[in-house]
Motif scaffolding. Structure first.
Motif, PDB file in Angstrom:
ATOM      1  N   GLY A   1       0.789  -1.220   0.000  1.00 15.29           N
ATOM      2  CA  GLY A   1       0.000   0.000   0.000  1.00 15.29           C
ATOM      3  C   GLY A   1       0.821   1.269   0.000  1.00 15.29           C
ATOM      4  O   GLY A   1       0.429   2.271  -0.587  1.00 15.29           O
ATOM      5  N   MET A   2       2.005   1.246   0.635  1.00 13.53           N
ATOM      6  CA  MET A   2       2.858   2.430   0.694  1.00 13.53           C
ATOM      7  C   MET A   2       3.832   2.510  -0.468  1.00 13.53           C
ATOM      8  O   MET A   2       4.559   3.487  -0.610  1.00 13.53           O
ATOM      9  CB  MET A   2       3.626   2.447   2.020  1.00 13.53           C
ATOM     10  N   GLY A   3       3.870   1.481  -1.301  1.00 11.36           N
ATOM     11  CA  GLY A   3       4.770   1.488  -2.444  1.00 11.36           C
ATOM     12  C   GLY A   3       6.221   1.218  -2.106  1.00 11.36           C
ATOM     13  O   GLY A   3       7.106   1.419  -2.925  1.00 11.36           O
ATOM     14  N   MET A   4       6.510   0.726  -0.884  1.00  4.05           N
ATOM     15  CA  MET A   4       7.887   0.500  -0.469  1.00  4.05           C
ATOM     16  C   MET A   4       8.427  -0.843  -0.943  1.00  4.05           C
ATOM     17  O   MET A   4       9.626  -0.997  -1.159  1.00  4.05           O
ATOM     18  CB  MET A   4       8.008   0.604   1.057  1.00  4.05           C
ATOM     19  N   PHE A   5       7.570  -1.838  -1.071  1.00  2.06           N
ATOM     20  CA  PHE A   5       7.979  -3.166  -1.507  1.00  2.06           C
ATOM     21  C   PHE A   5       7.059  -3.613  -2.645  1.00  2.06           C
ATOM     22  O   PHE A   5       5.894  -3.240  -2.686  1.00  2.06           O
ATOM     23  CB  PHE A   5       7.901  -4.170  -0.352  1.00  2.06           C
ATOM     24  N   GLY A   6       7.599  -4.414  -3.535  1.00  3.32           N
ATOM     25  CA  GLY A   6       6.776  -4.840  -4.660  1.00  3.32           C
ATOM     26  C   GLY A   6       7.493  -5.793  -5.580  1.00  3.32           C
ATOM     27  O   GLY A   6       8.547  -6.348  -5.264  1.00  3.32           O
ATOM     28  N   GLY A   7       6.886  -5.980  -6.735  1.00  8.34           N
ATOM     29  CA  GLY A   7       7.437  -6.871  -7.751  1.00  8.34           C
ATOM     30  C   GLY A   7       6.787  -6.556  -9.086  1.00  8.34           C
ATOM     31  O   GLY A   7       6.157  -5.510  -9.248  1.00  8.34           O
ATOM     32  N   TYR A   8       6.907  -7.476 -10.028  1.00 12.72           N
ATOM     33  CA  TYR A   8       6.399  -7.220 -11.370  1.00 12.72           C
ATOM     34  C   TYR A   8       5.631  -8.401 -11.929  1.00 12.72           C
ATOM     35  O   TYR A   8       5.946  -9.569 -11.627  1.00 12.72           O
ATOM     36  CB  TYR A   8       7.564  -6.902 -12.322  1.00 12.72           C
ATOM     37  N   ILE A   9       4.642  -8.084 -12.730  1.00  9.68           N
ATOM     38  CA  ILE A   9       3.909  -9.088 -13.505  1.00  9.68           C
ATOM     39  C   ILE A   9       4.332  -8.913 -14.951  1.00  9.68           C
ATOM     40  O   ILE A   9       4.052  -7.887 -15.570  1.00  9.68           O
ATOM     41  CB  ILE A   9       2.388  -8.896 -13.376  1.00  9.68           C
ATOM     42  N   LYS A  10       5.028  -9.885 -15.473  1.00 11.20           N
ATOM     43  CA  LYS A  10       5.510  -9.825 -16.854  1.00 11.20           C
ATOM     44  C   LYS A  10       4.505 -10.541 -17.743  1.00 11.20           C
ATOM     45  O   LYS A  10       4.261 -11.734 -17.583  1.00 11.20           O
ATOM     46  CB  LYS A  10       6.893 -10.459 -16.974  1.00 11.20           C
ATOM     47  N   VAL A  11       3.911  -9.806 -18.663  1.00 13.15           N
ATOM     48  CA  VAL A  11       2.907 -10.373 -19.565  1.00 13.15           C
ATOM     49  C   VAL A  11       3.532 -10.606 -20.928  1.00 13.15           C
ATOM     50  O   VAL A  11       4.064  -9.669 -21.550  1.00 13.15           O
ATOM     51  CB  VAL A  11       1.691  -9.421 -19.693  1.00 13.15           C
ATOM     52  N   GLU A  12       3.485 -11.861 -21.380  1.00 11.77           N
ATOM     53  CA  GLU A  12       4.048 -12.217 -22.678  1.00 11.77           C
ATOM     54  C   GLU A  12       2.936 -12.568 -23.661  1.00 11.77           C
ATOM     55  O   GLU A  12       1.799 -12.836 -23.261  1.00 11.77           O
ATOM     56  CB  GLU A  12       5.007 -13.410 -22.527  1.00 11.77           C
ATOM     57  N   THR A  13       3.271 -12.580 -24.923  1.00 16.29           N
ATOM     58  CA  THR A  13       2.280 -12.942 -25.944  1.00 16.29           C
ATOM     59  C   THR A  13       2.078 -14.433 -25.999  1.00 16.29           C
ATOM     60  O   THR A  13       2.939 -15.208 -25.623  1.00 16.29           O
ATOM     61  CB  THR A  13       2.748 -12.437 -27.318  1.00 16.29           C
TER      62      THR A  13
END
Length: 300
Positions: free
Chosen positions: A288-300
């Motif tokens: 919620g605070m944007g301090m920790f996170g990651g990524y969702i990589k979308v491929e075709t």
């Protein structure tokens, strides 16, 4: 490149202001020296802290220690030629600036940090530009036809050029746009954030599995990280992401996936979010605070 230029700017400009303070030390009052030392320490430590915070993979330890130490050193050596009181004021400002800068860097890690670095650079240059003018004013220096001449005594120095600020900002802005994938590559400080928190990491598969027409993938929610930090899914196929959390409370108790309009509380147990990615790309998710996170990589 953006990081290298930013740190170079911080070192060069800070060093220049420190040299001016030393040159005019006999003409500066204690009050003026205190203000100068505090400003130099605060601005340099905020800039260094913000840069290192974006590179630290969610860890605050190394960015904070480095930025605070840098600010304290800059504050001390800026104020000491005039008075010990100014030096102490500068050191205290360095502590505050270093902490704020490191937190800022970590908080914007998944929110276009390269643009924030460019903006902090702009603020740094503007403040330091006016600080140079203040030093000259307090020291009795006037500007004449691009030259700065000392009213009393001998010697002269080149005056600051105002247009350096917008030119530098424009260059930094374009460097930010050229940064790969629109994000800065975070560094793995001390090997991993788990190493510094002694948190056990559960290995999970980054690639989604097929399950009844859905792509399904699991993410373990730790105290200060998501594992895996990046998942891979296919475009135009519904996705289920199961966030598995083994404890109550904590900073990662809320989830934001802005590109898919998701804002969800994450409680102890399993929290599942669903969405359908329309096009390939790399989409961040954060706490919620944007301090920790990651990524969702979308491929075709």
């Amino acid at each position: 490149m953006l990081v290298f230029i930013t740190i170079s700017i911080a070192i060069i400009v800070t060093g220049y202001v420190m040299s001016l303070t030393y040159r005019y030390r006999e003409k500066l009052t204690c009050m003026a020296a205190m203000m100068i030392a505090m400003t130099v320490a605060m601005m340099s430590s905020i800039l260094i802290g913000a840069v290192l915070g974006t590179l630290a993979n969610g860890s605050l330890l190394l960015p904070t220690v480095t930025a605070v130490s840098t600010g304290m050193i800059a504050g001390y050596f800026t104020g000491k030629p005039v008075s010990l009181m100014a030096a102490i004021d500068g050191m205290m400002a360095g502590i505050m600036g270093g902490m704020m800068g490191a937190m800022l860097g970590v908080m914007v890690l998944y929110q276009l940090p390269e643009y924030m670095i460019a903006f902090v650079n702009l603020i740094f240059l503007v403040v330091m530009f006016f600080l140079v003018k203040l030093i000259r004013e307090e020291a009795g220096v006037s500007e004449n036809n691009g030259k700065a001449e000392v009213k009393e005594g001998n010697g002269n120095v080149l005056a600051s050029k105002w247009y350096i600020i917008p030119v530098a900002f424009i260059l930094l802005f374009f460097l930010a746009k050229l940064t790969d994938n629109g994000v800065l590559a975070p560094l793995n400080v001390f090997g991993s954030s788990a190493a510094s928190t002694k948190e056990s990491v559960v290995q999970t598969d980054s690639y989604a599995r097929q399950n009844n027409g859905y792509q399904e993938v699991d993410i373990v929610v730790g105290q200060n990280r998501y594992t895996p930090g990046e998942i891979v899914v296919k475009a135009s196929v519904p996705v289920k992401v199961n966030f598995k959390k083994a404890y109550d409370g904590g900073c990662l108790s809320s989830l934001v996936i802005q590109d898919f309009g998701i804002r969800q509380a994450v409680k102890k147990g399993i929290t599942t979010v669903e969405f359908t990615p329309d096009k390939p790309g790399k989409y961040p998710f954060t706490c919620g605070m944007g301090m920790f996170g990651g990524y969702i990589k979308v491929e075709t």
